[in-house]
Design a protein around this motif. Structure first.
Motif, PDB file in Angstrom:
ATOM      1  N   GLU A  39       0.854  -1.194   0.000  1.00  0.00           N
ATOM      2  CA  GLU A  39       0.000   0.000   0.000  1.00  0.00           C
ATOM      3  C   GLU A  39       0.891   1.245   0.000  1.00  0.00           C
ATOM      4  N   PRO A  40       0.597   2.211  -0.874  1.00  0.00           N
ATOM      5  CA  PRO A  40       1.414   3.438  -0.883  1.00  0.00           C
ATOM      6  C   PRO A  40       1.270   4.192   0.435  1.00  0.00           C
ATOM      7  N   THR A  41       2.333   4.851   0.822  1.00  0.00           N
ATOM      8  CA  THR A  41       2.296   5.671   2.037  1.00  0.00           C
ATOM      9  C   THR A  41       1.470   6.929   1.761  1.00  0.00           C
ATOM     10  N   ASP A  42       1.121   7.648   2.815  1.00  0.00           N
ATOM     11  CA  ASP A  42       0.368   8.893   2.648  1.00  0.00           C
ATOM     12  C   ASP A  42       1.150   9.894   1.805  1.00  0.00           C
ATOM     13  N   LEU A  43       2.460   9.969   2.005  1.00  0.00           N
ATOM     14  CA  LEU A  43       3.290  10.869   1.212  1.00  0.00           C
ATOM     15  C   LEU A  43       3.275  10.468  -0.264  1.00  0.00           C
ATOM     16  N   GLU A  44       3.392   9.175  -0.535  1.00  0.00           N
ATOM     17  CA  GLU A  44       3.353   8.695  -1.919  1.00  0.00           C
ATOM     18  C   GLU A  44       2.009   9.012  -2.569  1.00  0.00           C
ATOM     19  N   LYS A  45       0.940   8.867  -1.820  1.00  0.00           N
ATOM     20  CA  LYS A  45      -0.391   9.191  -2.353  1.00  0.00           C
ATOM     21  C   LYS A  45      -0.489  10.679  -2.685  1.00  0.00           C
ATOM     22  N   GLN A  46       0.058  11.525  -1.817  1.00  0.00           N
ATOM     23  CA  GLN A  46       0.053  12.963  -2.077  1.00  0.00           C
ATOM     24  C   GLN A  46       0.859  13.300  -3.331  1.00  0.00           C
ATOM     25  N   LEU A  47       2.014  12.664  -3.468  1.00  0.00           N
ATOM     26  CA  LEU A  47       2.854  12.918  -4.649  1.00  0.00           C
ATOM     27  C   LEU A  47       2.177  12.433  -5.925  1.00  0.00           C
ATOM     28  N   LYS A  52      -0.713  13.558 -10.998  1.00  0.00           N
ATOM     29  CA  LYS A  52      -1.951  13.438 -11.776  1.00  0.00           C
ATOM     30  C   LYS A  52      -2.535  14.813 -12.067  1.00  0.00           C
ATOM     31  N   ASP A  53      -2.601  15.671 -11.047  1.00  0.00           N
ATOM     32  CA  ASP A  53      -3.146  17.018 -11.238  1.00  0.00           C
ATOM     33  C   ASP A  53      -2.318  17.816 -12.240  1.00  0.00           C
TER      34      ASP A  53
END
Length: 60
Positions: A39-47, A52-53
């Motif tokens: 599972e990606p970490t919270d930081l990885e999800k933010q990046l 994507k944006d």
């Protein structure tokens, strides 16, 4: 014969027109990438959200 196109010579609009690329939000697209991955970490999800944006902003 296969034609090679340098990526630096293409725009996103040309990719869409030439190859019919479209955006998909289907979570099952390329499911082989999801198998046995941590599972990606919270930081990885933010990046990833930022990448994507930024990508989507280039389309419009």
């Amino acid at each position: 014969m296969v034609q090679i196109i340098q990526a630096q010579n293409l725009t996103l609009v040309e990719l869409t027109e030439r190859f019919g690329l479209t955006i998909t939000y289907d979570d099952r697209f390329f499911t082989e990438w999801l198998d046995n991955l941590p599972e990606p970490t919270d930081l990885e999800k933010q990046l990833l959200t930022r990448v994507k944006d930024n990508y989507l902003s280039l389309l419009g």
